[in-house]
Enzyme design. Structure first.
Site, PDB file in Angstrom:
ATOM      1  N   HIS A   1      37.857  32.191  43.141  1.00  0.00           N
ATOM      2  CA  HIS A   1      38.432  33.452  43.623  1.00  0.00           C
ATOM      3  C   HIS A   1      38.981  33.202  45.021  1.00  0.00           C
ATOM      4  O   HIS A   1      38.277  32.646  45.872  1.00  0.00           O
ATOM      5  CB  HIS A   1      37.368  34.558  43.656  1.00  0.00           C
ATOM      6  CG  HIS A   1      37.967  35.923  43.800  1.00  0.00           C
ATOM      7  ND1 HIS A   1      38.583  36.335  44.954  1.00  0.00           N
ATOM      8  CD2 HIS A   1      38.059  36.949  42.926  1.00  0.00           C
ATOM      9  CE1 HIS A   1      39.036  37.570  44.785  1.00  0.00           C
ATOM     10  NE2 HIS A   1      38.730  37.967  43.561  1.00  0.00           N
TER      11      HIS A   1
ATOM     12  N   ARG B   1      45.585  33.852  40.419  1.00  0.00           N
ATOM     13  CA  ARG B   1      44.504  33.375  41.293  1.00  0.00           C
ATOM     14  C   ARG B   1      44.509  31.881  41.593  1.00  0.00           C
ATOM     15  O   ARG B   1      44.209  31.469  42.701  1.00  0.00           O
ATOM     16  CB  ARG B   1      43.170  33.673  40.621  1.00  0.00           C
ATOM     17  CG  ARG B   1      42.653  34.979  41.040  1.00  0.00           C
ATOM     18  CD  ARG B   1      41.321  35.237  40.449  1.00  0.00           C
ATOM     19  NE  ARG B   1      41.150  36.670  40.552  1.00  0.00           N
ATOM     20  CZ  ARG B   1      40.251  37.370  39.927  1.00  0.00           C
ATOM     21  NH1 ARG B   1      39.404  36.763  39.112  1.00  0.00           N
ATOM     22  NH2 ARG B   1      40.165  38.649  40.085  1.00  0.00           N
TER      23      ARG B   1
ATOM     24  N   HIS C   1      34.105  31.376  41.017  1.00  0.00           N
ATOM     25  CA  HIS C   1      33.971  32.783  40.607  1.00  0.00           C
ATOM     26  C   HIS C   1      33.733  32.943  39.108  1.00  0.00           C
ATOM     27  O   HIS C   1      33.022  33.843  38.681  1.00  0.00           O
ATOM     28  CB  HIS C   1      35.248  33.508  41.018  1.00  0.00           C
ATOM     29  CG  HIS C   1      35.262  34.974  40.730  1.00  0.00           C
ATOM     30  ND1 HIS C   1      34.342  35.849  41.268  1.00  0.00           N
ATOM     31  CD2 HIS C   1      36.107  35.737  39.965  1.00  0.00           C
ATOM     32  CE1 HIS C   1      34.612  37.082  40.839  1.00  0.00           C
ATOM     33  NE2 HIS C   1      35.665  37.030  40.044  1.00  0.00           N
TER      34      HIS C   1
ATOM     35  N   ARG D   1      42.075  32.691  34.299  1.00  0.00           N
ATOM     36  CA  ARG D   1      41.956  34.088  33.867  1.00  0.00           C
ATOM     37  C   ARG D   1      42.804  35.026  34.719  1.00  0.00           C
ATOM     38  O   ARG D   1      42.832  34.913  35.950  1.00  0.00           O
ATOM     39  CB  ARG D   1      40.486  34.519  33.942  1.00  0.00           C
ATOM     40  CG  ARG D   1      40.275  35.978  33.619  1.00  0.00           C
ATOM     41  CD  ARG D   1      38.805  36.313  33.464  1.00  0.00           C
ATOM     42  NE  ARG D   1      38.037  36.167  34.680  1.00  0.00           N
ATOM     43  CZ  ARG D   1      37.978  37.056  35.661  1.00  0.00           C
ATOM     44  NH1 ARG D   1      38.694  38.171  35.592  1.00  0.00           N
ATOM     45  NH2 ARG D   1      37.227  36.846  36.714  1.00  0.00           N
TER      46      ARG D   1
ATOM     47  N   GLU E   1      46.360  43.968  40.595  1.00  0.00           N
ATOM     48  CA  GLU E   1      45.719  42.771  41.149  1.00  0.00           C
ATOM     49  C   GLU E   1      46.638  41.590  40.878  1.00  0.00           C
ATOM     50  O   GLU E   1      47.676  41.739  40.215  1.00  0.00           O
ATOM     51  CB  GLU E   1      44.339  42.557  40.506  1.00  0.00           C
ATOM     52  CG  GLU E   1      43.300  43.558  40.987  1.00  0.00           C
ATOM     53  CD  GLU E   1      41.897  43.282  40.454  1.00  0.00           C
ATOM     54  OE1 GLU E   1      41.587  42.131  40.111  1.00  0.00           O
ATOM     55  OE2 GLU E   1      41.129  44.246  40.368  1.00  0.00           O
TER      56      GLU E   1
HETATM   57  C1  SIN Z   1      38.016  41.190  42.012  1.00  0.00           C
HETATM   58  O1  SIN Z   1      37.744  42.361  42.204  1.00  0.00           O
HETATM   59  O2  SIN Z   1      38.820  40.573  42.707  1.00  0.00           O
HETATM   60  C2  SIN Z   1      37.312  40.457  40.901  1.00  0.00           C
HETATM   61  C3  SIN Z   1      37.678  40.985  39.580  1.00  0.00           C
HETATM   62  C4  SIN Z   1      37.808  39.861  38.594  1.00  0.00           C
HETATM   63  O3  SIN Z   1      37.156  38.817  38.734  1.00  0.00           O
HETATM   64  O4  SIN Z   1      38.643  39.980  37.683  1.00  0.00           O
END
Ligand code: SIN
Length: 520
Positions: free
Chosen positions: A241, A288, A349, A384, A126
């Site tokens: 997010h 993010r 988020h 985060r 991610e």
């Molecule tokens: C996501 O799946 O993008 C959210 C997971 C997170 O907030 O770390």
């Protein structure tokens, strides 16, 4: 003036006692409960139902260094880089190093993560991660974790879950917590008296109009601790997010997991152009805050309320198998993500700040612990790293128990103070839905991805006005929630005003200089 309690203690219907009260049934609350010795009596309070929380909605997964291609140093550095190097070093090291042993424990509770044909745990990537290290259960990891913990909780005789119980306030005697004042769905008021209290009450998303968080996230734990004199830190750091599905409908927004980009999806502006390489060398997998600001910039340049997420280059079978829930939900909205771009936009988020705790989840109030999103352990810094939040719930839930076990041994249940026999006599009627909507609109307009001193000052004035309107109102859960939301909103705004320079997710457009929409 700050009120110590938002309700009175005059008409309490019943009293329950136990060794430990835990408020919240997300991963942090449930994992904490399960780690406590079976000799201790534990009551877990859920505001509604056990699985109605942010953890249950987590799609992406849990970051942990569990395979040979990965190493602690790399996970640590990625966490610091995403956090704008504002992270507390000691707690962050602990988060990373204690991840594997807590994942092992989670597996013993029957959590089914995706595995390859040889039985090895599959890992994905991610934003902000330089390696694949995210354990997942397709695209509904949180649901699987909460399911398995819920089943385990049911089998434990020493743990009792009280659902539909709203915690109104912490009861303290001098600087020690002695219990919780709560109200159940029938309006019966209950005092839970205990040796220790653990807050795992989750986030604050409902103070925003556009959020991925469910209805229950009204910042109750943070507001309660603030009233009780506990330390609250870093409230200005709100994570947006980058990719919630764009919708004009009000209410909770559907998340399109960052793991979709982790598996190769790219962002495109409305002209169909990819753009993330312009903003960061990690492109679509940048941290993010950077991706959210880049989308904000592209939306501003093109005067559109969304950009697109494109994964159409992957095969339909891969998409349907890896992201079944997202695929189905997109179809419900008329989008076939195997052939079409998904319109997305950043929404609130997560909050990085909250109740200040030490490395063992201890707050500055004796006997009071906090873990999960409501806590500020400092591991997320100013932004985060993706999939470090469920991990934080596990690692610090476990640490809370180690510390709390010592604290409650040879301790009696705390006596209640004499002082709170005060009566609350509010009688005013008010439309709390209207107040909530006003708070959400103010927060979305002025304390979003970009902030300015002028906007923050306007917001503070407006929220204070709403907060004053609430005084003297008739009691109800909506009333308590609105009080908590005003408190949390004011804490966010004041912290954002104080921090004049941009850092991580906190972006002060007024101090970044004119002539640029976003400069990073
Ligand atoms: C996501 O799946 O993008 C959210 C997971 C997170 O907030 O770390």
């Amino acid at each position: 003036m700050k009120s110590r309690y938002i309700s009175g203690f005059h008409d309490v219907n019943s009293k329950k006692d136990c060794d430990v009260v835990i408020i919240g049934t997300g991963v942090a609350g449930l994992f904490t409960a399960l780690n406590i010795s079976s000799k201790e009596r534990v009551i877990v309070l859920s505001k509604t139902k056990l699985n109605n929380n942010n953890s249950n909605l987590a799609q992406g997964g849990i970051a942990a260094c569990v395979n040979q291609e990965d190493d602690f140093k790399s996970h640590y550095e990625d966490t610091l880089r995403a956090g704008a190097y504002y992270n507390r070093e000691e707690t962050t090291q602990t988060l990373i190093k204690e991840a594997p042993k807590n994942i092992k424990k989670l597996l013993t509770y029957g959590t089914n993560f995706d595995q390859d044909e040889n039985g090895n745990l599959r890992v994905t990537r991610e934003g902000g991660h330089s390696k694949r290290r995210i354990l997942h259960a397709k695209d509904a990891t949180g649901r699987e974790v909460i399911r398995s913990l819920g089943v385990e909780i049911e089998s434990r005789k020493n743990i009792h879950v009280d659902e539909d119980v709203f915690a109104i306030d912490l009861i303290t005697n001098k600087n020690e917590v002695c219990g919780v004042l709560a109200v159940n769905e029938h309006g019966e008021r209950i005092i839970y008296q205990s040796k220790a209290v653990v807050l795992a009450t989750g986030g604050v998303g409902q103070v925003y109009k556009n959020t991925t968080n469910p209805e229950v996230t009204t910042g109750d734990g943070i507001a309660m601790v603030y009233r009780a004199g506990g330390a609250i830190h870093d409230m200005e750091f709100i994570q947006f997010h980058p990719t919630a599905m764009y919708s004009e409908k009000n209410g909770q927004k559907f998340l399109i997991s960052e793991s979709v980009r982790g598996e190769g999806a790219v962002l495109r502006n409305v002209k169909g152009e990819t753009f993330m390489k312009k903003y960061h060398k990690m492109a679509d997998l940048a941290p993010r805050d950077i991706v959210a600001r880049s989308i904000f910039t592209e939306k501003s340049i093109n005067h559109t309320p969304y950009v697109y997420l494109d994964i159409t280059h992957k095969t339909p079978s891969f998409i349907k198998n890896r992201f079944p829930m997202i695929y189905e939900r997109c179809l419900e909205e008329g989008i076939d993500m195997t052939k079409e771009y998904i319109p997305v936009s950043p929404v609130q988020h997560y909050i990085m700040g909250g109740i200040y705790t030490d490395i063992d989840g201890k707050t500055n109030i004796e006997g009071l612990y906090a873990c999960g999103e409501c806590a500020c352990t400092g591991v997320h810094g100013a932004n985060r790293l993706a999939s470090n939040s469920l991990l934080e719930g596990l690692v610090f839930g476990n640490r809370v128990v180690q510390s709390l076990t010592q604290y409650i041994s040879n301790k009696r249940i705390n006596a209640l103070p004499v002082m709170p026999m005060i009566e609350y006599k509010g009688s005013k009627d008010l439309d709390f839905d209207y107040i909530k909507e006003k708070i959400e609109n103010i927060m979305d307009e002025y304390i979003s991805i970009v902030r300015s001193q002028n906007g923050l000052k306007v917001a503070l004035k407006e929220i204070k006005k709403l907060s004053n309107q609430l005084l003297g109102c008739k009691e109800s859960i909506k009333y308590y929630e609105c009080r908590n939301m005003c408190t949390v909103a004011i804490l966010i705004i004041k912290a954002a005003l104080k921090r004049e320079k941009s850092l991580g997710a906190h972006y002060r457009v007024d101090t970044e200089g004119q002539g640029c929409i976003i400069n990073f």
